[in-house]
Design a protein around this motif. Structure first.
Motif, PDB file in Angstrom:
ATOM      1  N   ALA A  29       0.842  -1.201   0.000  1.00  0.00           N
ATOM      2  CA  ALA A  29       0.000   0.000   0.000  1.00  0.00           C
ATOM      3  C   ALA A  29       0.879   1.254   0.000  1.00  0.00           C
ATOM      4  O   ALA A  29       1.990   1.237   0.546  1.00  0.00           O
ATOM      5  N   PRO A  30       0.378   2.333  -0.597  1.00  0.00           N
ATOM      6  CA  PRO A  30       1.161   3.577  -0.632  1.00  0.00           C
ATOM      7  C   PRO A  30       1.351   4.150   0.764  1.00  0.00           C
ATOM      8  O   PRO A  30       0.394   4.278   1.518  1.00  0.00           O
ATOM      9  N   MET A  31       2.595   4.483   1.105  1.00  0.00           N
ATOM     10  CA  MET A  31       2.865   5.066   2.431  1.00  0.00           C
ATOM     11  C   MET A  31       3.922   6.159   2.349  1.00  0.00           C
ATOM     12  O   MET A  31       5.079   5.903   1.991  1.00  0.00           O
ATOM     13  N   THR A  32       3.511   7.363   2.673  1.00  0.00           N
ATOM     14  CA  THR A  32       4.404   8.521   2.701  1.00  0.00           C
ATOM     15  C   THR A  32       5.508   8.302   3.725  1.00  0.00           C
ATOM     16  O   THR A  32       5.233   7.941   4.858  1.00  0.00           O
ATOM     17  N   ARG A  33       6.776   8.514   3.321  1.00  0.00           N
ATOM     18  CA  ARG A  33       7.892   8.215   4.222  1.00  0.00           C
ATOM     19  C   ARG A  33       8.863   9.384   4.412  1.00  0.00           C
ATOM     20  O   ARG A  33       9.789   9.289   5.197  1.00  0.00           O
ATOM     21  N   GLY A 282      -6.529  -2.790   4.542  1.00  0.00           N
ATOM     22  CA  GLY A 282      -7.035  -2.359   5.840  1.00  0.00           C
ATOM     23  C   GLY A 282      -6.769  -3.328   6.963  1.00  0.00           C
ATOM     24  O   GLY A 282      -7.467  -4.323   7.128  1.00  0.00           O
ATOM     25  N   SER A 283      -5.706  -3.078   7.716  1.00  0.00           N
ATOM     26  CA  SER A 283      -5.379  -3.841   8.937  1.00  0.00           C
ATOM     27  C   SER A 283      -5.133  -5.310   8.650  1.00  0.00           C
ATOM     28  O   SER A 283      -5.451  -6.164   9.474  1.00  0.00           O
ATOM     29  N   ILE A 284      -4.542  -5.598   7.509  1.00  0.00           N
ATOM     30  CA  ILE A 284      -4.237  -7.003   7.173  1.00  0.00           C
ATOM     31  C   ILE A 284      -2.883  -7.374   7.789  1.00  0.00           C
ATOM     32  O   ILE A 284      -1.893  -6.666   7.598  1.00  0.00           O
TER      33      ILE A 284
HETATM   34  C1  FMN Z   1       2.902   5.999   7.475  1.00  0.00           C
HETATM   35  C2  FMN Z   1       1.729   5.912   6.522  1.00  0.00           C
HETATM   36  C3  FMN Z   1       1.716   6.698   5.377  1.00  0.00           C
HETATM   37  C4  FMN Z   1       0.651   6.611   4.461  1.00  0.00           C
HETATM   38  N1  FMN Z   1       0.702   7.339   3.294  1.00  0.00           N
HETATM   39  C5  FMN Z   1      -0.260   7.150   2.347  1.00  0.00           C
HETATM   40  C6  FMN Z   1      -0.136   7.751   1.052  1.00  0.00           C
HETATM   41  O1  FMN Z   1       0.856   8.448   0.729  1.00  0.00           O
HETATM   42  N2  FMN Z   1      -1.127   7.531   0.159  1.00  0.00           N
HETATM   43  C7  FMN Z   1      -2.224   6.772   0.464  1.00  0.00           C
HETATM   44  O2  FMN Z   1      -3.104   6.613  -0.380  1.00  0.00           O
HETATM   45  N3  FMN Z   1      -2.337   6.161   1.666  1.00  0.00           N
HETATM   46  C8  FMN Z   1      -1.380   6.317   2.604  1.00  0.00           C
HETATM   47  N4  FMN Z   1      -1.474   5.631   3.791  1.00  0.00           N
HETATM   48  C9  FMN Z   1      -2.562   4.650   4.005  1.00  0.00           C
HETATM   49  C10 FMN Z   1      -2.092   3.224   3.622  1.00  0.00           C
HETATM   50  O3  FMN Z   1      -1.883   3.112   2.222  1.00  0.00           O
HETATM   51  C11 FMN Z   1      -3.100   2.137   4.033  1.00  0.00           C
HETATM   52  O4  FMN Z   1      -4.305   2.327   3.330  1.00  0.00           O
HETATM   53  C12 FMN Z   1      -3.376   2.141   5.529  1.00  0.00           C
HETATM   54  O5  FMN Z   1      -2.178   2.163   6.279  1.00  0.00           O
HETATM   55  C13 FMN Z   1      -4.221   0.909   5.934  1.00  0.00           C
HETATM   56  O6  FMN Z   1      -3.533  -0.279   5.624  1.00  0.00           O
HETATM   57  P1  FMN Z   1      -2.767  -1.110   6.806  1.00  0.00           P
HETATM   58  O7  FMN Z   1      -3.802  -1.319   7.874  1.00  0.00           O
HETATM   59  O8  FMN Z   1      -2.328  -2.379   6.149  1.00  0.00           O
HETATM   60  O9  FMN Z   1      -1.656  -0.259   7.289  1.00  0.00           O
HETATM   61  C14 FMN Z   1      -0.439   5.738   4.731  1.00  0.00           C
HETATM   62  C15 FMN Z   1      -0.417   4.976   5.902  1.00  0.00           C
HETATM   63  C16 FMN Z   1       0.639   5.035   6.788  1.00  0.00           C
HETATM   64  C17 FMN Z   1       0.633   4.159   8.013  1.00  0.00           C
END
Ligand code: FMN
Length: 346
Positions: A29-33, A282-284
């Motif tokens: 999943a996309p995650m801003t770092r 989502g929370s997998i």
């Molecule tokens: C640190 C962090 C950064 C995130 N950045 C983005 C992002 O840049 N774009 C986006 O669409 N979602 C972003 N998300 C949401 C995640 O893509 C994901 O939908 C969310 O964490 C739920 O999945 P998970 O329960 O497996 O973590 C971010 C989540 C986290 C924790």
């Protein structure tokens, strides 16, 4: 064959997603770092994505990447999709992911009202944008797509979720426009649809265009863009007509129903309404028991009917090899997710 190998089996089989061959059903999943100084992804960023690719993630969706416009975002360490050094940085990222046998999509992002007006430049929102501004941003997305294709991306994801600009158009609470970009669902979807159409026009036929959407907002977990499946259909139809190939339905817990009266989750409804392939998230897998838990059974049993791919977010921060370890039954090597993993980068 270990129990986990059998349980995860359906997720480890290859699949073709809107013309793109993927080695398995796992998505990052996309995650801003915040690791790209000046908007340029570094060698460290390439290594971070490559590690997930080497360890069983078939499709990586990058962190949100800002389109090239001053209104898009204020953060200096968020990557950008621009010609020059950023494009070079992305080319290294895509080639390292490809060398590991996986595919990678660029997530294109405009922060809308979440951008802080740090340099005196105002934030752009549905209420502040002229029709000419809309045209300017449509062109900025198209340019970002051109750069992404040149940099070697296999797919592009439009970020239309979580309360950022495109989602602010979709949500009636933030879209108060009275022109053709507001009003009912078709009007609210008009600008996101123009972006999709302009980006689709830049992509080769076998490069899928993924659209990420959500009900919730970062600042309001109870927010909803659609109160019923019919309303969701009215919002999604223009996006599909404009050229969306895959829908990435963001929710906080994959098992929660999207609407009363049916167990279908948001990806399930998107798939039923549009017939397009979908990605759930989502929370997998947030605990080490997950690969042998009822949650895993449920995730796999709904594969195919509600979604085609499964995205992992936070668990991959502290466990780049989650998919490989889970598949091999090496559960004691998996670390339960903790918030502290967001501070790490490897
Ligand atoms: C640190 C962090 C950064 C995130 N950045 C983005 C992002 O840049 N774009 C986006 O669409 N979602 C972003 N998300 C949401 C995640 O893509 C994901 O939908 C969310 O964490 C739920 O999945 P998970 O329960 O497996 O973590 C971010 C989540 C986290 C924790």
């Amino acid at each position: 064959m270990t129990t986990t190998t059998r349980l995860l089996g359906p997720l480890t089989s290859p699949v073709t997603l809107a013309g793109l061959d993927l080695p398995n059903r796992f998505v990052m999943a996309p995650m801003t770092r915040f690791r790209s100084p000046g908007g340029v992804p570094t060698a460290e960023v390439a290594g971070y994505y490559r590690r997930r690719a080497e360890n069983g993630i078939g499709l990586i969706v990058t962190e949100g990447v800002l389109v090239d416009h001053p209104s898009a975002g204020h953060e200096t360490t968020v990557p950008r999709m621009t010609a020059g050094p950023a494009e070079e940085g992305w080319r290294r990222v895509t080639s390292e992911v490809h060398a590991a046998g996986s595919r990678i999509a660029a997530q294109l992002w405009h922060m809308g009202s979440e951008r802080e007006p740090v340099d005196g430049y105002p934030s752009w929102t549905p209420s502040t944008m002229s029709v000419a501004d809309i045209g300017t941003l449509v062109a900025a997305y198209a340019e970002a797509a051109r750069v992404a294709v040149r940099a070697g991306f296999d797919a592009v994801e439009i970020h239309a979720a979580h309360g950022y600009l495109l989602d602010e158009f979709l949500w009636p609470h933030t879209n108060r426009r009275t022109d053709r970009y507001g009003g009912g669902p078709a009007g609210r979807a008009a600008f996101p649809a123009e972006v999709i159409s302009a980006v689709r026009a830049e992509l080769p036929a076998t490069t899928p265009l993924i659209v990420r959407f959500s009900q919730f907002k970062e600042r309001d977990y109870t927010a909803r863009i659609a109160e019923s499946p019919d309303e969701l259909a009215a919002l999604l139809s223009p996006l599909v007509s404009a050229g969306a190939d895959v829908l990435h339905a963001s929710q906080r817990r994959f098992w929660e129903p999207a609407f009363d009266g049916s167990p279908l989750n948001l990806a399930g409804w998107a798939k039923r309404i549009t017939g397009l392939p979908t990605i759930t998230v989502g929370s997998i897998g947030l605990t080490r028991e997950f690969p042998v838990s009822a949650g895993m059974d449920e995730l796999v049993s709904r594969l195919g009917s509600e979604y085609d791919l499964v995205a992992l977010g936070r668990i991959l921060l502290g466990n780049p090899a989650w998919a490989r370890l889970a598949g091999a039954g090496r559960l004691d090597e998996i670390r339960d997710y903790t918030k502290a993993h967001e501070e790490t980068y490897f």
